[in-house]
Design a protein around this motif. Sequence first.
Motif, PDB file in Angstrom:
ATOM      1  N   ALA A  61     -16.627  17.147   3.049  1.00  0.00           N
ATOM      2  CA  ALA A  61     -15.434  16.427   3.511  1.00  0.00           C
ATOM      3  C   ALA A  61     -15.594  15.929   4.939  1.00  0.00           C
ATOM      4  O   ALA A  61     -16.370  16.458   5.737  1.00  0.00           O
ATOM      5  CB  ALA A  61     -14.211  17.333   3.411  1.00  0.00           C
ATOM      6  N   GLN A  62     -14.827  14.889   5.214  1.00  0.00           N
ATOM      7  CA  GLN A  62     -14.765  14.277   6.535  1.00  0.00           C
ATOM      8  C   GLN A  62     -13.295  14.134   6.890  1.00  0.00           C
ATOM      9  O   GLN A  62     -12.506  13.591   6.117  1.00  0.00           O
ATOM     10  CB  GLN A  62     -15.457  12.917   6.489  1.00  0.00           C
ATOM     11  N   VAL A  63     -12.892  14.627   8.047  1.00  0.00           N
ATOM     12  CA  VAL A  63     -11.472  14.647   8.389  1.00  0.00           C
ATOM     13  C   VAL A  63     -10.930  13.246   8.650  1.00  0.00           C
ATOM     14  O   VAL A  63      -9.846  12.900   8.198  1.00  0.00           O
ATOM     15  CB  VAL A  63     -11.221  15.559   9.615  1.00  0.00           C
ATOM     16  N   ALA A  64     -11.671  12.433   9.356  1.00  0.00           N
ATOM     17  CA  ALA A  64     -11.187  11.088   9.694  1.00  0.00           C
ATOM     18  C   ALA A  64     -12.232  10.074   9.257  1.00  0.00           C
ATOM     19  O   ALA A  64     -13.174   9.786   9.999  1.00  0.00           O
ATOM     20  CB  ALA A  64     -10.911  10.969  11.189  1.00  0.00           C
ATOM     21  N   GLU A  78     -17.562  23.995   3.915  1.00  0.00           N
ATOM     22  CA  GLU A  78     -16.360  23.892   3.084  1.00  0.00           C
ATOM     23  C   GLU A  78     -15.201  24.657   3.712  1.00  0.00           C
ATOM     24  O   GLU A  78     -14.058  24.173   3.722  1.00  0.00           O
ATOM     25  CB  GLU A  78     -16.633  24.411   1.673  1.00  0.00           C
ATOM     26  N   ALA A  79     -15.474  25.822   4.256  1.00  0.00           N
ATOM     27  CA  ALA A  79     -14.423  26.581   4.928  1.00  0.00           C
ATOM     28  C   ALA A  79     -13.846  25.790   6.102  1.00  0.00           C
ATOM     29  O   ALA A  79     -12.621  25.744   6.299  1.00  0.00           O
ATOM     30  CB  ALA A  79     -14.978  27.926   5.415  1.00  0.00           C
ATOM     31  N   PRO A 127     -24.869  27.288   5.116  1.00  0.00           N
ATOM     32  CA  PRO A 127     -24.214  26.181   5.832  1.00  0.00           C
ATOM     33  C   PRO A 127     -23.210  25.411   4.979  1.00  0.00           C
ATOM     34  O   PRO A 127     -22.164  24.979   5.477  1.00  0.00           O
ATOM     35  CB  PRO A 127     -25.385  25.294   6.253  1.00  0.00           C
ATOM     36  N   ALA A 128     -23.509  25.232   3.686  1.00  0.00           N
ATOM     37  CA  ALA A 128     -22.591  24.496   2.815  1.00  0.00           C
ATOM     38  C   ALA A 128     -21.282  25.253   2.627  1.00  0.00           C
ATOM     39  O   ALA A 128     -20.196  24.662   2.642  1.00  0.00           O
ATOM     40  CB  ALA A 128     -23.246  24.234   1.462  1.00  0.00           C
ATOM     41  N   VAL A 129     -21.362  26.571   2.444  1.00  0.00           N
ATOM     42  CA  VAL A 129     -20.144  27.370   2.278  1.00  0.00           C
ATOM     43  C   VAL A 129     -19.316  27.346   3.564  1.00  0.00           C
ATOM     44  O   VAL A 129     -18.083  27.196   3.532  1.00  0.00           O
ATOM     45  CB  VAL A 129     -20.496  28.818   1.876  1.00  0.00           C
TER      46      VAL A 129
END
Length: 348
Positions: free
Chosen positions: A235-238, A73-74, A68-70
């Motif tokens: 990461a978080q997009v917004a 990230e993708a 799930p982590a990989v």
Amino acid sequence: MTTALVEGRAADLLRTTLREHVGPGPRRLLVVGLSRDDHPKATVLVFRPTDALPALALKVAMVPGAVPAVLAEAAALTAAAQLGPDLVGGTVPRVLDCRHAPDSAVLVTSVVPGVPMAVDYHRWRHTARPTTVRGDLDAAVSWLEQLARVPVPDRATSAPTDRVPTDPAAVAALVAARWPGDAEARTVEATVRGLSRELALPPGLPRTMVHGDFWCGNVLRTGGRVTGVVDWEHAQVAGDALRDVTRFVLAYLLYLDRHTDPGRPVSGHPGLVAGPWGEPVRFAASGAGWLSELVQAVVAGHLRRTGRDPGRWREALGIAAAEVAAVADEPAFARRHLALAAELLRCC
């Protein structure tokens, strides 16, 4: 990398990915990162036989629990690419391929140049000098400010994980969920929730992409300038850029006494003595010395620029510690951050 590190179908997936991207025959692989948590992942640079520079970077799930982590990230890097083809001057890796099976995954990305800031950080007396510490903080904040200027869609969503906090209220909820019924966790949760309106991003201010694990080990530099930022699985997009600012500062402080024996003064920081875990954070939060002045300038400065109370800079660091406590894989590491968050938030 050999099957001593990757075995079974994970090794088969890795071999297939390498063969299709660099062809059959010899190649050089350099493992530059190997996480030590319960769900380990390896970061691998791939060199063609005659090349001095790596051609590809791989993130490999070593066990099924790391898949799930990989994939997260993708997804995050794919979302970042949609914000701009050359995000922050090309410092963000580009996804070239992502292969996954039920028990493994391999993410293939472009290579961003540079040496991790952590290498300089651990050089002799690097963190003992105000000029070098200021240079590290300035480089990190400058990159974050560039990232914050990249517009994100109004309805952008985070990477697909429920462990990405969006604001202080979300951090509070994650703390409560991790330690239900725990007295210290209840105190931290209540305090963070009480601060959520004051320290959340004010309404009307634009959100930005948030890296989520922004510390000096993930920041690459060339000639003092940030030329790459890696490891985007959180990461978080917004989101709110304050999360990256405080995460960087917190992690930077935590290891200042790493090379000092307990009970000995930490070089360059009068009054700081190596001792219990997190002592440099407590020292900086006390307001003493040039280190505290630099930390306050960074965190309070960001709060001021984003319409929040700069006097709450210690509490902002406390929320950052609570976030690490809520999402860290290693239980003891998480628990230490919970205790540190409780200390930093006690004044609230």
